[in-house]
Design a protein around this motif. Structure first.
Motif, PDB file in Angstrom:
ATOM      1  N   GLU B 170      36.955  59.686  63.014  1.00 29.15           N
ATOM      2  CA  GLU B 170      35.865  60.016  63.228  1.00 29.15           C
ATOM      3  C   GLU B 170      34.620  61.188  62.579  1.00 29.15           C
ATOM      4  OE1 GLU B 170      33.886  58.374  65.729  1.00 29.15           O
ATOM      5  OE2 GLU B 170      33.087  60.252  66.702  1.00 29.15           O
ATOM      6  N   ARG B 173      34.291  58.874  59.465  1.00 24.93           N
ATOM      7  CA  ARG B 173      33.173  58.440  60.124  1.00 24.93           C
ATOM      8  C   ARG B 173      31.667  59.003  59.890  1.00 24.93           C
ATOM      9  NH1 ARG B 173      36.240  55.114  63.001  1.00 24.93           N
ATOM     10  NH2 ARG B 173      35.924  56.096  65.014  1.00 24.93           N
ATOM     11  N   HIS B 174      31.624  60.896  60.160  1.00 24.21           N
ATOM     12  CA  HIS B 174      30.666  61.048  60.233  1.00 24.21           C
ATOM     13  C   HIS B 174      30.035  61.297  58.794  1.00 24.21           C
ATOM     14  CE1 HIS B 174      31.308  62.181  64.147  1.00 24.21           C
ATOM     15  NE2 HIS B 174      29.595  61.623  63.962  1.00 24.21           N
ATOM     16  N   ALA B 177      28.498  58.693  56.811  1.00 22.53           N
ATOM     17  CA  ALA B 177      27.140  58.663  56.496  1.00 22.53           C
ATOM     18  C   ALA B 177      26.434  59.391  56.318  1.00 22.53           C
ATOM     19  CB  ALA B 177      27.342  58.930  58.313  1.00 22.53           C
ATOM     20  N   ARG B 178      26.893  60.949  56.384  1.00 26.55           N
ATOM     21  CA  ARG B 178      25.781  62.241  55.482  1.00 26.55           C
ATOM     22  C   ARG B 178      26.456  61.743  53.822  1.00 26.55           C
ATOM     23  NH1 ARG B 178      26.213  67.642  57.576  1.00 26.55           N
ATOM     24  NH2 ARG B 178      26.180  67.629  59.376  1.00 26.55           N
ATOM     25  N   LEU B 181      22.706  61.609  52.154  1.00 18.98           N
ATOM     26  CA  LEU B 181      21.946  62.722  51.906  1.00 18.98           C
ATOM     27  C   LEU B 181      22.094  63.467  51.004  1.00 18.98           C
ATOM     28  CD1 LEU B 181      22.296  63.790  56.038  1.00 18.98           C
ATOM     29  CD2 LEU B 181      19.969  62.552  54.886  1.00 18.98           C
TER      30      LEU B 181
ATOM     31  N   ALA C 158      24.639  59.886  67.878  1.00 16.46           N
ATOM     32  CA  ALA C 158      25.706  60.467  66.941  1.00 16.46           C
ATOM     33  C   ALA C 158      25.438  62.126  66.883  1.00 16.46           C
ATOM     34  CB  ALA C 158      26.556  59.709  65.579  1.00 16.46           C
ATOM     35  N   PRO C 264      23.409  54.432  62.199  1.00 17.78           N
ATOM     36  CA  PRO C 264      24.793  54.759  62.309  1.00 17.78           C
ATOM     37  C   PRO C 264      25.255  55.498  62.841  1.00 17.78           C
ATOM     38  CG  PRO C 264      24.180  52.333  62.149  1.00 17.78           C
ATOM     39  CD  PRO C 264      23.178  53.656  61.482  1.00 17.78           C
ATOM     40  N   ASP C 265      25.865  56.209  63.430  1.00 20.87           N
ATOM     41  CA  ASP C 265      27.219  57.806  62.450  1.00 20.87           C
ATOM     42  C   ASP C 265      26.732  58.672  62.010  1.00 20.87           C
ATOM     43  OD1 ASP C 265      29.572  55.957  63.414  1.00 20.87           O
ATOM     44  OD2 ASP C 265      30.042  54.863  61.215  1.00 20.87           O
ATOM     45  N   LEU C 266      25.414  58.531  61.417  1.00 21.78           N
ATOM     46  CA  LEU C 266      25.039  59.535  60.888  1.00 21.78           C
ATOM     47  C   LEU C 266      24.786  60.953  62.176  1.00 21.78           C
ATOM     48  CD1 LEU C 266      23.591  61.108  58.994  1.00 21.78           C
ATOM     49  CD2 LEU C 266      21.785  60.398  59.152  1.00 21.78           C
ATOM     50  N   PRO C 267      24.747  62.148  62.561  1.00 21.64           N
ATOM     51  CA  PRO C 267      25.044  62.991  63.144  1.00 21.64           C
ATOM     52  C   PRO C 267      23.644  63.079  63.487  1.00 21.64           C
ATOM     53  CG  PRO C 267      26.933  63.998  62.105  1.00 21.64           C
ATOM     54  CD  PRO C 267      25.950  62.298  60.904  1.00 21.64           C
TER      55      PRO C 267
END
Lengths: 90, 183, 971, 416
Positions: B170, B173-174, B177-178, B181, C158, C264-267
């Protein structure tokens, strides 16, 4: 809230299990009167201020600790090993 | 006669590579818990000396020639490798082999990644390379070794292997995804 | 209205968004509020109680009025501050707390009834008739109350939680915060810099101006660039520090993905736990509204907000702005507006002696006493001395002074101190150990003052951390004294709002005081002042002043309510990140897990473990059919079940036996090597803690078994007893639960099955004995124990061989008419045999209650022995374990009564803990606790379960129903 | 002044100028027939019932701060009668009956709302334990319904029935369980007691207890000495300190219980839901805030504030049980100071000092007990005898072993 485990160093409160007042260390002799056991198991000074109580470093070194702290400010002034204390030996 | 095939906690699990980090299972050999008996320190040290090992203090690891002695509690350490003779009477030895599930987390930023998940301070000053901490990996107790500035070995109870993998995956994954940014 | 050349929005990147179904255009860098203002939208919400039209009051997270719902693809988010939500392409929003359209909200009738809805009115009515409260009044109140609405659908978004450790946490990236971070970072300290906004700079961006001769924004950019280049600095933008907790622990909420389309998966959000020995609170100050009549119309805003919309977003909040303020900073707002070409109709400054520098009409010593404009401000009425006059205006910028943002400093109960010169509360140093306020948050109002204070705070922190600060120059900046005069409320005919969000007016406060609710806590709770989403950030101090005036006390005597976390509201999903679904607690899987699932066994949670309930065979319709078959299988052939979840504790040392004698009621030091004994363990209060078998593997080596449920409990208990009472004994112990996979093999053919795979046959291993064994070339342990009543064994191998052995055992068992059995059958077998589990030893049970008092050795002391002697724990009044036999279905949880006696508490004789249908005995069996039960075997008792509609006569008997002599186990 | 819809209407017409004080603000007299130390819910209800049931009106309630400033103003407002041990059963049953008539008795709307309480269970074992409880409730004359999984789904369709860590097997529904407006309970009792002549004295801290040869004489306060032949200590949260003034050492440890409320939301949760596996319970207030909480912080404390570990645990429990609340925002958190007793049940008893009585040890069950606690404490102070439904709440039961341990966790104060 953080406790400095004598073995593991400063840790977050969530690593510890809380038992209760230090009284639980002063186990009466087998023959002691009922009142002694009542005090041991139930009755507490329950101070609003400095207290000494028992914590267990469950997610760490599995040591039982005597924590000296203030119940009003949550300031912790000392953390000692139960096993290392005077009279731990019987 | 049955044929018993050994199975590790992560058999069939492929390493996970994400956000420049690698999460991978560890294959452990024998693990022995060595717990000193009252007054047993000297004798234990004597038995360990020929192996080039010293009984580690809190947070310490003693390593030599494939043998690794890792502090795990008061007067207690885990030996990764074959058990030497001569500890009888000095220490209590218990077989812990197969009882632990291990993973490695490596790659640039591994420290900050792990640091997101565990409550302990993973900055080098607090958790030096070659050190070990017993702490919580979220809700599990874990033994975490720092093998490099950005390299960790994490062990939890074998039965919790899946949850351990999930928690760390997890984080990756986070982070993954960040990444795109702009702060 | 946009103003060309102003603001730091990116005009090259447009963002299309919707509000209440209409499309609008904004720019990257806009908040929903700034974009709506730029589009001339003033009406954005309805108030909580009176459903008054409301607009945008502030430019920050303290916004009380402009709360909207953000509509996502799969879900929606209520109560989002339009002043915080950034616009992006595709952002969908709508207004809330309305019935019908925002413009024509049916609930606006509440406003007409306002006179009857004064403070606390609901405590005085709705009492008759009784039944109407739940049926009529309350549903109506509930529908009208509330703000936004949840969708009722699971939140699939998320979310993340993270830890960070630093030497210094800097809260707020305005002049004080940036300066502090820079000084600390250059000195090599680990710094976390957190700011609520997407951009750094705070007031420097909102107010513009120059620093060290260059535009403030340029200076900010320079500092940001340097900080980002340093490895020891972590900058968290869009991050609000929400709570100060013990020992330098802070909670903070980062808005990670809320300013972008979901990915997806981006908090969406990340809740940070930041640990830092030192922290600097540089959160600035919040501007105070003035409670003047009808001060709640859309278009009436905070002066600082108007200035911020102009300088940060390039938006004029109105076409014809008026200022009503008693602060110099608001006058600066006027000057900024004029300079930007926005018309300023007038400045109303209650201070008779205030200066006049602006080239616009300035009315000194004047006040606003009324306003007009149904859905937005049209005009105001000004009173100056005797005369009063009207001014056309669509935006009124007000300022009653500034309150330092000191909330975090009072999260540990220390209340802030009242400062007469600032007419505001200021932080008390040391209120939160390690946290120091600097800049406006500490009452230092000028920019230069803030820069200097930030630098000083960082230097102090560095020396406390044992670091040396380098020399950092403070740039020249605005350094005017804080010009202000406190003005709380203005007398007039209309209602004057304090708490906009909760519709609390000055009248409400005065009424509360009159009705005895005069202490600040009573006033707050009675009027709901300060309990709305802004938690009184805009209104608490004003309300306090009004209360002080009403009670004739000073403000400091009146006191202040406690600030509590969080500073700004935090979503449950963020603080609960990871908890969804299985994430709430670790899952523990047996080595046999897959093999059991392969056979279709439904897995049951037992503690954190998953264990098979039963193993369905083709043609079996219900769990009971499978269970009955598995029971018969064990009784007639052989069954295999995984018992690895039971706790196993390896105990070694010369004093191991002595230790077991102390923690068990019975004696283990006398147990011969190679033998196993059942042990009973008490809590120190005399109640049964756990039971299990312990084996003596060697002269100084024992293996203790605990129940699955109590494994962790027992380990902690043993650690305590050993460390507290016998730390010097020659013994050590450690859990080996995870190192061994252990399987019970039970039934008449158990021996044959095991002999077929063990390298050495079992031979004459007696009942309750153990031995080392080898299977498939692997070292194993063999125990001859039985929880089923059949000849039974448990075989343990190193965990890594568990699955292989389990599959092999099943294959062999099936060739003998046997197979696996699950928890259901296991439970039936143990009830038939009279064995107890934690259904019986539920924490209120003594050895006496279960008929095991003789197991408490008289020869020695043990944990729990003394407390178990208490008189209340003995005698016929105690409920004792008995068996129950019935011809029809009975249920656990039922209570027991004497036949012929009324079924009511006074006659209660006991209760049932476990029941089963026994295929072996063809009867319903139960275990129960019955008053004086052991003396009542043979008696008929009435079992009543209202909940399951069972009323059954049962025979009271010994709990051991099957093979009481135990011949089968010993066979 | 009597409250009513007409009164509200009439006052509205004349600008709400006619409202009178809800209670007087008297100076303490030199002597009273009875003194209640503690102006919380229990103290105020004790004073009210002393006056109403026993005609003892020359009574002072001494409050060191503001009325209702203790746990009655810091709780999650749940009102229920779902205990199963004789001793607790009849007491809470009696309390619930008083709740059901409270508005009219006090002429104050405490918004007691019987919206139904559901205790969820997650295994056969838990189901049977709740069945034992439910049957005990019915045997006591109260109500309970055992719901299976589908029954719960009908009532609470928004729970996560598919993914939650501890699947929902069913629940025990207590239809008469519900909530009330906590502050209003204190204010309602205060106003009603005042109207019967009781002196409510705020900002008056007791600093000493005067005892002469084993008999109570009165108390020392920050507003001078006050004499009385009967004194009741009703200061849950501070019981240890006040009892110590009379030389007593109590079987009590003080702990923090945190609770939380979200921003206002349109109605979404109609019942009170309790999730045992997660130590989580929740309801929605009439203002629209979700009011919820969990377990103690577990360490002894008087700080009336908690720490993050329990905060996070509660939120995680909420997310595994009902992820639909994820986007609700927590507005405020607070901590009450709980008198934790070694068996989780309260104490209403005489003391070794004649004329000195004790009402404490409410753990975190105090709010729903406010009416019956005052009722029984007043009975004890007036008659010298324990009330029938409170006779097992003895101070010496820990020594004698006549325990009332609903949780079955034993003599560890923080586990109840």
């Amino acid at each position: 809230m953080r406790l400095t485990c004598p073995l593991c160093g400063p840790r977050d409160r969530r690593e510890f299990y809380y038992y209760g007042a230090e009284d639980y260390l002063n186990r009466p002799d087998a023959g002691a009167p009922g009142s002694a056991w009542d005090d041991y198991l139930h009755n507490r000074d329950n101070p609003a201020g400095m207290t000494r109580d028992l914590w267990y470093h469950e997610q760490g070194c599995a040591q039982w600790l005597i924590v000296t702290r203030n119940t009003v400010t949550h300031a912790v002034t000392a953390v000692d090993l139960v096993a290392g204390r005077q009279g731990a030996a019987t | 006669m049955p044929e018993l095939i050994a199975k590790g906690p992560f058999d069939g699990v492929e390493p996970l590579v994400m956000a420049g980090l690698t999460l991978a299972p560890v294959e452990d050999g024998p693990i022995w818990s060595i717990a000193l008996l009252p007054g047993g320190a000297k004798a234990a040290a004597k038995a360990l000396k020929p192996l080039g090992l010293a009984f580690p203090g809190p947070g310490g690891i003693s390593e030599k020639a494939g043998l690794r002695l890792v502090w795990t509690g008061r007067d207690q350490a885990f030996l990764f490798g074959d058990l030497p003779a001569g500890l009888e009477g000095a220490a209590v030895v218990t077989d812990q082999s197969g009882g632990w599930a291990g993973v490695t987390l490596t790659g640039p930023g591994a420290a900050r990644a792990l640091g997101r998940l565990v409550a302990v301070d993973v900055r080098l000053a607090a958790f030096p390379v070659g050190g070990v901490v017993r702490t919580g990996l979220n809700h599990m107790s874990a033994v975490i070794l720092r093998t490099g500035e950005d390299a960790f070995e994490i062990r939890v109870f074998r039965s919790m292997a899946r949850t351990c993998w999930h928690e760390l995956a997890e984080v990756l994954r986070h982070l993954g995804a960040r990444a795109p940014l702009s702060a | 209205m946009r103003i060309d050349g102003k603001g730091i929005i990116d005009r090259t990147r447009q963002a299309r968004f919707r509000f209440d179904g209409r499309d609008y255009q904004g720019f990257k860098g806009d908040t929903l509020a700034s974009a709506l203002l730029a589009n001339g939208v003033r009406l954005v919400g309805r108030s909580f109680k009176y459903h008054r039209p409301r607009g945008i009051l502030t430019a920050g997270s303290e916004e009380p009025n402009a709360l909207v719902e953000v509509i996502g693809k799969t879900n929606r988010t209520p109560n989002v501050r339009a002043t915080v939500q950034e616009v992006f392409d595709g952002l969908e929003t709508r207004s809330q707390n309305r019935m019908g359209s925002l413009k024509h909200d049916l609930l606006a009738v509440n406003d007409l009834f306002a006179p009857f809805l004064s403070a606390g009115f609901y405590y005085k009515t709705f009492m008759w008739p009784r039944a109407f409260w739940e049926k009529l009044y309350e549903p109506a109140i509930r529908r009208a109350a509330g703000l936004g609405s949840l969708s009722g659908r699971h939140d699939e978004g998320a979310y993340e939680k993270a830890w960070a450790h630093a030497d210094l946490l800097v809260i707020g990236a305005g002049p004080a915060g940036l300066m502090a971070a820079l000084v600390a970072a250059r000195a090599g300290a680990d710094v976390v810099l957190a700011d609520e906004n997407p951009v750094l700079g705070g007031r420097l961006i909102a107010e513009g101006g120059t620093l060290g001769g260059e535009p403030a924004a340029v200076w900010v950019a320079g500092v940001e660039a340097e900080l980002r280049s340093l490895p020891n600095v972590r900058i968290l933008t869009r991050t609000t520090v929400t709570g100060a907790y013990d020992d330098g622990t802070y909670g903070a909420l980062e808005r990670v993905g809320l300013h972008k389309p979901a990915r997806p998966d981006l908090p969406r959000e990340c809740f940070w736990r930041i640990v830092a020995p030192r922290a600097i609170l540089a959160a600035g100050a919040l501007e105070r509204p003035i409670a003047f009549p009808m001060n709640d119309r859309p278009g009436i805003m905070m002066a600082g907000a108007v200035r911020s919309y102009l300088n940060r977003f390039g938006v004029a909040a109105g076409k014809r702005v008026t200022i009503f303020a008693s602060t110099d900073s608001a006058r600066a707002t006027a000057r900024d507006l004029v300079a930007a070409g926005v018309q300023v109709a007038a400045i109303i400054d209650p201070r008779p002696d205030a200066s006049v520098v602006e080239e616009v009409p300035v009315h000194l010593g004047a006040e606003v006493i009324d306003t007009r404009g149904r859905h937005g401000l049209r005009s105001i009425t000004v009173r100056k001395g005797a005369e009063s006059f009207e001014i056309e205006t669509d935006c009124l910028a007000m300022s009653g002074g500034w309150n330092p943002t000191l909330h975090l400093t009072s999260h540990m109960n220390v209340r802030p101190r009242w400062s007469e010169d600032l007419a505001a509360f200021v932080p008390v140093e040391g209120a939160v150990p390690g946290l120091f306020a600097a800049g406006a948050a500490n009452g230092t109002m000028s920019t230069h003052g803030a820069l200097t204070a930030g630098k000083a705070a960082a230097e102090a922190a560095l020396s406390a951390l044992g670091r040396v600060a380098g020399t950092v120059a403070v740039p020249a900046a605005e350094d005017a004294p804080y010009g202000h005069r406190a003005i709380w409320s203005v007398e007039g005919r209309g209602r004057a709002w304090l708490d906009f969000a909760n519709d609390v007016t000055t009248k409400d406060i005065r009424q509360a005081a009159k009705e005895s609710y005069a202490s600040v806590e009573h006033m707050k709770r009675y009027t709901t002042q300060g309990m709305a989403p802004d938690q009184g950030k805009n209104s608490n101090v004003g309300a306090l002043a009004v209360l002080a005036d009403a009670t004739g006390r000073g403000i400091p005597e009146t006191g202040t309510t406690t600030f509590r976390p969080p500073y700004t509201p935090v979503s449950i999903a963020a603080m609960g990140a990871g908890g969804r679904g299985a994430g709430f607690a670790p899952q523990r899987f047996l080595t046999s897990d897959q093999a059991s699932r392969d056979r279709g066994a439904p897995m049951i949670e037992t503690g954190l473990w998953y264990r098979p309930g039963y193993f369905p065979k083709r043609g079996e319709a219900t769990w009971k059919e499978a269970c009955d078959r598995e029971v018969a299988m064990v009784r007639q052939a052989v069954g295999v079940t995984d018992v690895s979840t039971l706790g196993k504790i390896d105990i070694q040392g010369k004093d191991a036996g002595r230790f077991l004698d102390f923690v068990y009621t019975n004696t283990f030091s006398t147990l011969p090597v190679g033998r196993v004994r059942y042990g009973l363990m008490l809590r120190e209060d005399g109640m049964v803690l756990d039971d299990g078998t312990s084996a003596r593997l060697g002269e100084t080596h024992y293996l203790m078994t605990t129940t699955t449920a109590a494994a962790g409990l027992v380990m902690r208990h043993l650690d305590f007893v050993q460390q507290a009472f016998c730390a010097d004994w020659d013994l050590r112990f450690i859990s080996v639960t995870e190192s061994w996979a252990q399987f019970a093999v039970a039934g008449p053919k158990a021996r044959a099955l095991l002999d077929s795979l063990l390298e050495m046959p079992i031979g004459d291993l007696p009942f309750m004995a153990c031995a080392a064994a080898r299977v498939g070339g692997v070292e194993a342990r063999l125990f001859r124990i039985s929880f089923s009543g059949e000849e039974g064994f448990e075989i343990a191998v190193p965990t890594r061989y568990g699955e292989a052995l389990f599959r092999d055992l099943l294959a062999r068992a099936e060739t003998m008419g046997g197979g696996p059995y699950g928890m259901e059958a296991l439970n039936v077998l143990r009830i038939e045999k009279g064995f107890i589990t934690h259904a019986e030893i539920h924490g209120r049970i003594t050895a006496f209650d279960i008929g095991m008092e003789k197991m408490v050795s008289a020869k020695k002391d043990c944990i729990g022995k003394a407390a178990a002697q208490r008189p209340g724990l003995w005698g016929p009044e105690r409920e004792q374990l008995v068996g129950l036999k019935a011809t029809g279905p009975i249920s656990a949880g039922a209570h027991l009564f004497r036949p012929g006696f009324a079924v009511e508490r006074e006659n209660d004789q006991g209760y049932v803990t476990s029941v089963c249908w026994s295929p072996t005995l063809g009867a319903w069996l139960g275990q129960a606790f019955l008053k004086d039960g052991r003396a009542r075997h043979g008696e008929t008792i009435r079992l009543v379960d209202h909940l399951r509609d069972i009323d059954m006569a049962c025979e009271v008997c010994d709990p051991v129903f099957f093979d009481p002599e135990g011949g089968r186990m010993r066979a | 002044m009597r409250y009513s819809g007409w009164k509200v209407f009439a006052e509205g017409l004349r600008g709400n100028k006619g409202w009178k004080p809800a209670w007087r603000d008297p100076a303490p007299k030199a002597e009273y027939d009875a003194i209640i130390i503690g102006g919380g819910g229990h103290g105020l209800s004790t004073a009210y019932y002393l006056a109403k049931n026993h005609g003892i009106t020359n009574v002072a309630v001494l409050e060191k701060g503001w009325l209702g400033g203790g746990n009655v103003g810091r709780n999650t407002t749940i009102v229920r009668a779902n205990y199963f041990l004789p001793g607790n059963s009849e007491f809470y049953s009696h309390s619930l009956k008083l709740w059901e008539g409270l508005e009219r008795d006090l002429n104050y709307n405490v918004m007691h709302s019987q919206r139904g309480l559901v205790n969820l269970f997650h295994s056969d074992g838990q189901r049977d334990a709740f069945a034992r409880r439910g049957n005990a409730m019915i045997n006591q004359g109260d109500d309970a319904i055992l719901l299976d999984r589908e029954g719960v789904r009908e009532l609470l369709p928004y729970l996560d029935f598919d993914n939650t860590r501890f699947p929902i097997h069913g629940g025990l529904l207590h239809p008469r369980g519900g909530t009330a407006r906590h502050d209003a309970v204190a204010w309602g009792y205060a106003r009603a007691a005042d109207r019967r002549g009781v002196d409510l004295i705020q900002n008056c801290e007791v600093t000493g207890i005067d005892i002469e040869n084993g008999r109570i004489r009165g108390v020392q306060t920050t507003r001078g000495a006050i004499r009385a032949g009967k004194v009741g200590i009703v200061v849950a949260g501070r019981s240890g300190q006040v009892a110590a003034m009379a030389g007593m050492r109590l079987p009590i440890e003080s702990h923090i219980l945190q609770a939380f409320v979200t921003e206002g939301l349109k109605p979404v949760i109609d019942h009170v839901i309790s999730f045992g596996m997660g130590h989580f319970y929740i309801s929605q207030s009439d203002k629209g805030g979700l009011v919820f909480g969990g377990d103690l912080d577990f360490y002894a404390s008087y700080a009336a504030r908690g720490n993050l570990p329990m905060v996070e645990h509660v939120m995680e429990a909420g997310m595994t049980l009902m992820p639909m609340i994820g986007r609700a925002r927590v507005l405020r958190s607070w901590g009450g100071i709980m008198d934790m007793s070694p068996d989780g049940s309260p104490i209403i008893d005489k003391t070794h000092v004649e004329g000195l009585f004790l009402d404490c040890g409410w753990n975190y069950g105090g709010f729903k007990a406010v009416p019956a606690s005052g009722w029984c404490m007043a009975h004890l102070m007036a008659t010298g005898e324990s009330h029938e439904v409170a006779k097992r709440f003895r101070l010496d039961r820990f020594a004698t072993g006549h325990l009332l341990d609903e949780e079955g966790t034993g003599s560890q104060h923080n586990l109840h």
